[in-house]
Design a protein around this motif. Structure first.
Motif, PDB file in Angstrom:
ATOM      1  N   VAL A 151     140.044  68.046 -13.554  1.00 35.06           N
ATOM      2  CA  VAL A 151     139.479  68.987 -14.767  1.00 35.06           C
ATOM      3  C   VAL A 151     140.179  69.749 -15.685  1.00 35.06           C
ATOM      4  O   VAL A 151     139.865  69.637 -16.799  1.00 35.06           O
ATOM      5  N   PRO A 152     141.539  70.224 -15.154  1.00 36.67           N
ATOM      6  CA  PRO A 152     142.291  70.737 -16.514  1.00 36.67           C
ATOM      7  C   PRO A 152     142.702  69.833 -17.285  1.00 36.67           C
ATOM      8  O   PRO A 152     143.317  70.114 -18.431  1.00 36.67           O
ATOM      9  N   ALA A 153     142.531  68.301 -16.960  1.00 34.31           N
ATOM     10  CA  ALA A 153     143.373  67.630 -18.058  1.00 34.31           C
ATOM     11  C   ALA A 153     142.113  67.054 -19.122  1.00 34.31           C
ATOM     12  O   ALA A 153     142.387  66.211 -20.203  1.00 34.31           O
ATOM     13  N   TRP A 154     140.950  67.617 -19.033  1.00 35.40           N
ATOM     14  CA  TRP A 154     139.453  67.219 -19.996  1.00 35.40           C
ATOM     15  C   TRP A 154     139.666  67.963 -20.958  1.00 35.40           C
ATOM     16  O   TRP A 154     139.763  69.246 -20.897  1.00 35.40           O
ATOM     17  N   TYR A 155     139.551  67.696 -22.228  1.00 40.32           N
ATOM     18  CA  TYR A 155     139.243  68.270 -23.296  1.00 40.32           C
ATOM     19  C   TYR A 155     138.089  67.721 -24.295  1.00 40.32           C
ATOM     20  O   TYR A 155     137.931  66.576 -23.972  1.00 40.32           O
ATOM     21  N   VAL A 198     140.050  60.364 -31.956  1.00 43.68           N
ATOM     22  CA  VAL A 198     141.358  61.195 -32.266  1.00 43.68           C
ATOM     23  C   VAL A 198     142.415  60.643 -31.421  1.00 43.68           C
ATOM     24  O   VAL A 198     143.628  60.966 -31.689  1.00 43.68           O
ATOM     25  N   SER A 199     142.070  59.940 -30.306  1.00 40.15           N
ATOM     26  CA  SER A 199     143.132  59.256 -29.697  1.00 40.15           C
ATOM     27  C   SER A 199     144.220  58.480 -30.327  1.00 40.15           C
ATOM     28  O   SER A 199     145.605  58.308 -29.962  1.00 40.15           O
ATOM     29  N   GLU A 200     143.657  57.747 -31.400  1.00 35.33           N
ATOM     30  CA  GLU A 200     144.457  56.840 -32.252  1.00 35.33           C
ATOM     31  C   GLU A 200     145.552  57.829 -32.931  1.00 35.33           C
ATOM     32  O   GLU A 200     146.651  57.315 -33.024  1.00 35.33           O
ATOM     33  N   ARG A 259     147.808  69.228 -26.651  1.00 36.00           N
ATOM     34  CA  ARG A 259     146.523  68.535 -26.594  1.00 36.00           C
ATOM     35  C   ARG A 259     145.542  68.977 -27.798  1.00 36.00           C
ATOM     36  O   ARG A 259     145.820  69.721 -28.549  1.00 36.00           O
ATOM     37  N   VAL A 260     144.706  68.078 -28.052  1.00 36.02           N
ATOM     38  CA  VAL A 260     143.791  68.195 -29.208  1.00 36.02           C
ATOM     39  C   VAL A 260     142.258  68.164 -28.550  1.00 36.02           C
ATOM     40  O   VAL A 260     141.855  67.643 -27.773  1.00 36.02           O
ATOM     41  N   GLY A 261     141.630  69.545 -29.009  1.00 35.46           N
ATOM     42  CA  GLY A 261     140.496  69.637 -28.660  1.00 35.46           C
ATOM     43  C   GLY A 261     140.413  71.040 -27.767  1.00 35.46           C
ATOM     44  O   GLY A 261     141.423  71.818 -27.627  1.00 35.46           O
ATOM     45  N   THR A 262     139.224  71.421 -27.599  1.00 35.84           N
ATOM     46  CA  THR A 262     139.125  72.743 -26.604  1.00 35.84           C
ATOM     47  C   THR A 262     138.897  72.166 -25.317  1.00 35.84           C
ATOM     48  O   THR A 262     138.408  71.084 -24.981  1.00 35.84           O
ATOM     49  N   ILE A 263     139.353  72.968 -24.346  1.00 38.24           N
ATOM     50  CA  ILE A 263     139.289  72.909 -22.735  1.00 38.24           C
ATOM     51  C   ILE A 263     137.681  72.310 -22.481  1.00 38.24           C
ATOM     52  O   ILE A 263     136.813  73.195 -22.689  1.00 38.24           O
ATOM     53  N   ALA A 264     137.705  71.541 -21.842  1.00 42.84           N
ATOM     54  CA  ALA A 264     135.990  70.972 -21.383  1.00 42.84           C
ATOM     55  C   ALA A 264     135.694  71.991 -20.348  1.00 42.84           C
ATOM     56  O   ALA A 264     136.591  72.051 -19.347  1.00 42.84           O
ATOM     57  N   THR A 265     134.542  72.290 -20.351  1.00 38.97           N
ATOM     58  CA  THR A 265     134.029  73.196 -19.053  1.00 38.97           C
ATOM     59  C   THR A 265     132.714  72.392 -18.767  1.00 38.97           C
ATOM     60  O   THR A 265     132.177  71.407 -19.242  1.00 38.97           O
ATOM     61  N   GLY A 266     132.084  72.954 -17.376  1.00 35.12           N
ATOM     62  CA  GLY A 266     131.121  72.341 -16.755  1.00 35.12           C
ATOM     63  C   GLY A 266     131.144  70.912 -16.245  1.00 35.12           C
ATOM     64  O   GLY A 266     130.461  70.101 -16.270  1.00 35.12           O
ATOM     65  N   GLU A 319     135.525  70.511 -32.813  1.00 32.49           N
ATOM     66  CA  GLU A 319     136.606  70.885 -33.451  1.00 32.49           C
ATOM     67  C   GLU A 319     137.928  70.775 -33.051  1.00 32.49           C
ATOM     68  O   GLU A 319     138.388  71.507 -32.197  1.00 32.49           O
ATOM     69  N   PRO A 320     138.709  69.956 -33.629  1.00 30.38           N
ATOM     70  CA  PRO A 320     140.119  69.793 -33.120  1.00 30.38           C
ATOM     71  C   PRO A 320     140.811  71.101 -33.284  1.00 30.38           C
ATOM     72  O   PRO A 320     141.146  71.913 -34.230  1.00 30.38           O
ATOM     73  N   VAL A 321     141.732  71.431 -32.218  1.00 30.83           N
ATOM     74  CA  VAL A 321     142.286  72.765 -31.974  1.00 30.83           C
ATOM     75  C   VAL A 321     143.591  72.113 -31.223  1.00 30.83           C
ATOM     76  O   VAL A 321     143.417  71.618 -30.056  1.00 30.83           O
TER      77      VAL A 321
END
Length: 115
Positions: free
Chosen positions: A35-39, A45-47, A18-25, A5-7
């Motif tokens: 790690v803080p830069a990953w979603y 969606v990068s386009e 940023r687009v997306g939810t913060i990646a965990t794990g 879900e783009p957020v």
């Protein structure tokens, strides 16, 4: 697989969107300082993100006569996506690319610099 879900998020301090939810794990997989830069987001969606950044870039000019380089938004991932899992031919798959290339080659500013 969970649905994506783009957020749109605004990070504190940086103000970067940023687009997306913060990646965990990701600890132990991605270097800790990254790690803080990953979603979690869709691969295509990068386009759209890049296109929006180009629209708002500080060096963007609107006078075509003074432009040395052009960004032409073409969502290749979306154009080819519908042909990846079907019995389409290469001609079907490449149709939109050919149309875009023809359009670009017909533009006076493309011709001015021989592409």
């Amino acid at each position: 697989m969970r649905p994506l879900e783009p957020v749109e998020l605004t990070l504190r301090c940086s103000g970067k969107r940023r687009v997306g939810t913060i990646a965990t794990g990701l600890s132990g997989i991605v270097p800790e300082n990254l790690v803080p830069a990953w979603y979690w987001t869709d691969q295509f969606v990068s386009e759209i993100v890049f296109h929006n950044r180009m629209l708002n870039h500080k060096c963007r000019v609107l006078e075509l006569e003074s432009t040395k380089a052009f960004y032409i938004p073409f969502y290749a991932g979306l154009a080819v996506g519908k042909y990846l899992w079907s019995n389409s031919t290469a001609k079907d798959r490449d149709l939109h690319y050919g149309m875009m290339l023809k359009w670009v080659q017909d533009q006076p500013y493309f011709k001015r610099s021989n592409g």
